[in-house]
Design a protein around this motif. Structure first.
Motif, PDB file in Angstrom:
ATOM      1  N   MET A 157      59.567  19.992  38.982  1.00 20.39           N
ATOM      2  CA  MET A 157      60.921  19.972  39.660  1.00 20.39           C
ATOM      3  C   MET A 157      61.357  21.428  39.604  1.00 20.39           C
ATOM      4  SD  MET A 157      62.525  18.229  41.304  1.00 20.39           S
ATOM      5  CE  MET A 157      64.307  17.502  41.695  1.00 20.39           C
ATOM      6  N   GLU A 158      61.215  22.036  38.308  1.00 18.20           N
ATOM      7  CA  GLU A 158      61.961  23.387  38.293  1.00 18.20           C
ATOM      8  C   GLU A 158      61.386  24.524  39.357  1.00 18.20           C
ATOM      9  OE1 GLU A 158      64.397  26.536  36.779  1.00 18.20           O
ATOM     10  OE2 GLU A 158      64.525  24.247  36.328  1.00 18.20           O
ATOM     11  N   VAL A 159      59.910  24.525  39.581  1.00 18.26           N
ATOM     12  CA  VAL A 159      59.479  25.443  40.663  1.00 18.26           C
ATOM     13  C   VAL A 159      60.058  25.133  41.898  1.00 18.26           C
ATOM     14  CG1 VAL A 159      57.250  25.974  41.679  1.00 18.26           C
ATOM     15  CG2 VAL A 159      57.609  25.458  39.242  1.00 18.26           C
ATOM     16  N   LYS A 160      60.276  23.976  42.292  1.00 11.24           N
ATOM     17  CA  LYS A 160      60.693  23.372  43.455  1.00 11.24           C
ATOM     18  C   LYS A 160      62.247  24.082  43.840  1.00 11.24           C
ATOM     19  CE  LYS A 160      62.272  19.368  46.331  1.00 11.24           C
ATOM     20  NZ  LYS A 160      62.529  18.253  46.343  1.00 11.24           N
ATOM     21  N   SER A 161      63.130  23.439  42.598  1.00 10.39           N
ATOM     22  CA  SER A 161      64.338  24.107  42.636  1.00 10.39           C
ATOM     23  C   SER A 161      64.585  25.751  42.839  1.00 10.39           C
ATOM     24  CB  SER A 161      65.152  23.656  41.454  1.00 10.39           C
ATOM     25  OG  SER A 161      65.348  22.269  41.220  1.00 10.39           O
ATOM     26  N   ARG A 162      63.816  26.482  42.047  1.00  5.69           N
ATOM     27  CA  ARG A 162      63.674  27.871  42.326  1.00  5.69           C
ATOM     28  C   ARG A 162      63.306  28.277  43.423  1.00  5.69           C
ATOM     29  NH1 ARG A 162      62.942  30.816  36.592  1.00  5.69           N
ATOM     30  NH2 ARG A 162      63.919  29.086  35.120  1.00  5.69           N
ATOM     31  N   MET A 163      62.404  27.979  44.077  1.00  2.00           N
ATOM     32  CA  MET A 163      61.681  28.097  45.528  1.00  2.00           C
ATOM     33  C   MET A 163      62.841  27.868  46.535  1.00  2.00           C
ATOM     34  SD  MET A 163      58.762  29.322  45.460  1.00  2.00           S
ATOM     35  CE  MET A 163      58.030  29.289  47.268  1.00  2.00           C
ATOM     36  N   MET A 164      63.483  26.724  46.323  1.00  2.00           N
ATOM     37  CA  MET A 164      64.535  26.537  47.333  1.00  2.00           C
ATOM     38  C   MET A 164      65.760  27.329  47.251  1.00  2.00           C
ATOM     39  SD  MET A 164      64.512  22.243  47.517  1.00  2.00           S
ATOM     40  CE  MET A 164      65.632  22.106  48.854  1.00  2.00           C
ATOM     41  N   GLY A 165      66.176  27.675  45.727  1.00  2.00           N
ATOM     42  CA  GLY A 165      67.151  28.481  45.522  1.00  2.00           C
ATOM     43  C   GLY A 165      67.192  30.022  46.168  1.00  2.00           C
ATOM     44  N   ASP A 166      65.869  30.739  45.752  1.00  3.96           N
ATOM     45  CA  ASP A 166      65.740  31.971  45.890  1.00  3.96           C
ATOM     46  C   ASP A 166      64.074  32.157  46.376  1.00  3.96           C
ATOM     47  OD1 ASP A 166      65.998  34.665  46.338  1.00  3.96           O
ATOM     48  OD2 ASP A 166      66.108  35.174  44.182  1.00  3.96           O
ATOM     49  N   SER A 167      63.794  31.798  47.408  1.00  4.36           N
ATOM     50  CA  SER A 167      62.419  31.797  48.000  1.00  4.36           C
ATOM     51  C   SER A 167      62.146  33.182  48.191  1.00  4.36           C
ATOM     52  CB  SER A 167      62.081  31.188  48.992  1.00  4.36           C
ATOM     53  OG  SER A 167      62.889  31.454  50.235  1.00  4.36           O
ATOM     54  N   PHE A 223      55.445  29.463  39.604  1.00  3.63           N
ATOM     55  CA  PHE A 223      55.168  28.836  38.516  1.00  3.63           C
ATOM     56  C   PHE A 223      54.739  29.935  37.285  1.00  3.63           C
ATOM     57  CE2 PHE A 223      51.823  27.185  35.757  1.00  3.63           C
ATOM     58  CZ  PHE A 223      52.470  26.009  35.358  1.00  3.63           C
ATOM     59  N   ILE A 224      54.242  30.946  37.747  1.00  2.00           N
ATOM     60  CA  ILE A 224      53.708  31.881  36.680  1.00  2.00           C
ATOM     61  C   ILE A 224      54.795  32.698  36.226  1.00  2.00           C
ATOM     62  CG2 ILE A 224      52.275  34.017  36.593  1.00  2.00           C
ATOM     63  CD1 ILE A 224      50.183  32.656  38.404  1.00  2.00           C
ATOM     64  N   LYS A 225      55.730  33.181  37.137  1.00  2.00           N
ATOM     65  CA  LYS A 225      56.529  33.956  36.727  1.00  2.00           C
ATOM     66  C   LYS A 225      57.831  33.053  35.813  1.00  2.00           C
ATOM     67  CE  LYS A 225      56.959  37.284  40.460  1.00  2.00           C
ATOM     68  NZ  LYS A 225      57.751  37.878  41.640  1.00  2.00           N
ATOM     69  N   THR A 226      57.983  31.918  36.200  1.00  3.41           N
ATOM     70  CA  THR A 226      58.826  30.836  35.270  1.00  3.41           C
ATOM     71  C   THR A 226      58.256  30.816  34.014  1.00  3.41           C
ATOM     72  OG1 THR A 226      59.652  29.621  37.494  1.00  3.41           O
ATOM     73  CG2 THR A 226      59.824  28.718  35.206  1.00  3.41           C
ATOM     74  N   LEU A 227      57.018  30.572  34.184  1.00  8.18           N
ATOM     75  CA  LEU A 227      56.073  30.479  32.679  1.00  8.18           C
ATOM     76  C   LEU A 227      56.300  31.659  31.783  1.00  8.18           C
ATOM     77  CD1 LEU A 227      54.512  28.433  30.981  1.00  8.18           C
ATOM     78  CD2 LEU A 227      52.309  29.281  31.918  1.00  8.18           C
ATOM     79  N   LYS A 228      56.130  32.879  32.350  1.00  5.51           N
ATOM     80  CA  LYS A 228      56.201  34.097  31.719  1.00  5.51           C
ATOM     81  C   LYS A 228      57.561  34.621  31.308  1.00  5.51           C
ATOM     82  CE  LYS A 228      52.356  36.679  33.659  1.00  5.51           C
ATOM     83  NZ  LYS A 228      51.953  37.712  34.570  1.00  5.51           N
ATOM     84  N   ASN A 229      58.606  34.164  32.188  1.00  2.00           N
ATOM     85  CA  ASN A 229      59.865  34.672  31.822  1.00  2.00           C
ATOM     86  C   ASN A 229      60.654  33.619  31.150  1.00  2.00           C
ATOM     87  OD1 ASN A 229      59.594  36.964  33.209  1.00  2.00           O
ATOM     88  ND2 ASN A 229      60.297  36.018  35.353  1.00  2.00           N
ATOM     89  N   ASP A 230      60.693  32.263  31.065  1.00  4.19           N
ATOM     90  CA  ASP A 230      61.215  31.332  30.501  1.00  4.19           C
ATOM     91  C   ASP A 230      60.617  30.420  29.388  1.00  4.19           C
ATOM     92  OD1 ASP A 230      63.624  32.185  32.098  1.00  4.19           O
ATOM     93  OD2 ASP A 230      63.250  30.965  33.548  1.00  4.19           O
ATOM     94  N   GLY A 231      59.096  30.513  29.760  1.00  2.00           N
ATOM     95  CA  GLY A 231      58.374  29.788  28.799  1.00  2.00           C
ATOM     96  C   GLY A 231      58.165  28.269  29.294  1.00  2.00           C
ATOM     97  N   PRO A 232      57.333  27.704  28.655  1.00  2.00           N
ATOM     98  CA  PRO A 232      56.815  26.087  29.251  1.00  2.00           C
ATOM     99  C   PRO A 232      58.142  25.101  29.217  1.00  2.00           C
ATOM    100  CG  PRO A 232      56.086  26.610  26.904  1.00  2.00           C
ATOM    101  CD  PRO A 232      56.567  27.884  27.214  1.00  2.00           C
ATOM    102  N   PHE A 233      58.947  25.438  28.250  1.00  2.00           N
ATOM    103  CA  PHE A 233      60.021  24.401  28.243  1.00  2.00           C
ATOM    104  C   PHE A 233      60.875  24.484  29.320  1.00  2.00           C
ATOM    105  CE2 PHE A 233      58.964  24.540  23.539  1.00  2.00           C
ATOM    106  CZ  PHE A 233      58.611  23.142  23.575  1.00  2.00           C
ATOM    107  N   ALA A 234      60.985  25.504  30.337  1.00  2.00           N
ATOM    108  CA  ALA A 234      61.744  25.814  31.395  1.00  2.00           C
ATOM    109  C   ALA A 234      61.195  24.793  32.427  1.00  2.00           C
ATOM    110  CB  ALA A 234      61.316  26.900  32.321  1.00  2.00           C
ATOM    111  N   PHE A 235      60.155  23.902  32.213  1.00  2.00           N
ATOM    112  CA  PHE A 235      59.859  22.894  33.246  1.00  2.00           C
ATOM    113  C   PHE A 235      60.190  21.861  32.960  1.00  2.00           C
ATOM    114  CE2 PHE A 235      56.456  26.251  33.572  1.00  2.00           C
ATOM    115  CZ  PHE A 235      56.314  26.542  34.880  1.00  2.00           C
TER     116      PHE A 235
END
Length: 68
Positions: free
Chosen positions: A1-11, A21-33
């Motif tokens: 859900m987090e990836v979809k929200s980020r893509m819709m917010g600032d594609s 997905f990769i940038k979210t994992l690198k920047n915020d860690g696995p718990f961001a999902f």
């Protein structure tokens, strides 16, 4: 859900869904999902419990009508 929200917010910040997905994992860690997991589980979990309890009661009622 987090990836979809980020893509819709600032594609424009992401090249693709995988890039997001990769940038979210690198920047915020696995718990961001898992952001919003507990509220969603509370909403969907309680709905499922009520639905299945109601379904069982309706099935029990219908069976009692069918076999006198």
């Amino acid at each position: 859900m987090e990836v979809k929200s980020r893509m819709m917010g600032d594609s424009s910040a992401y090249k693709s869904t995988l890039d997001c997905f990769i940038k979210t994992l690198k920047n915020d860690g696995p718990f961001a999902f898992y952001k919003g997991f507990i509220p969603n589980f509370g909403r969907l979990g309680s709905w499922n419990v009520i639905m299945f309890l109601t379904l069982e009661q309706v099935k029990k009622f219908v069976r009692s009508i069918e076999s006198p």
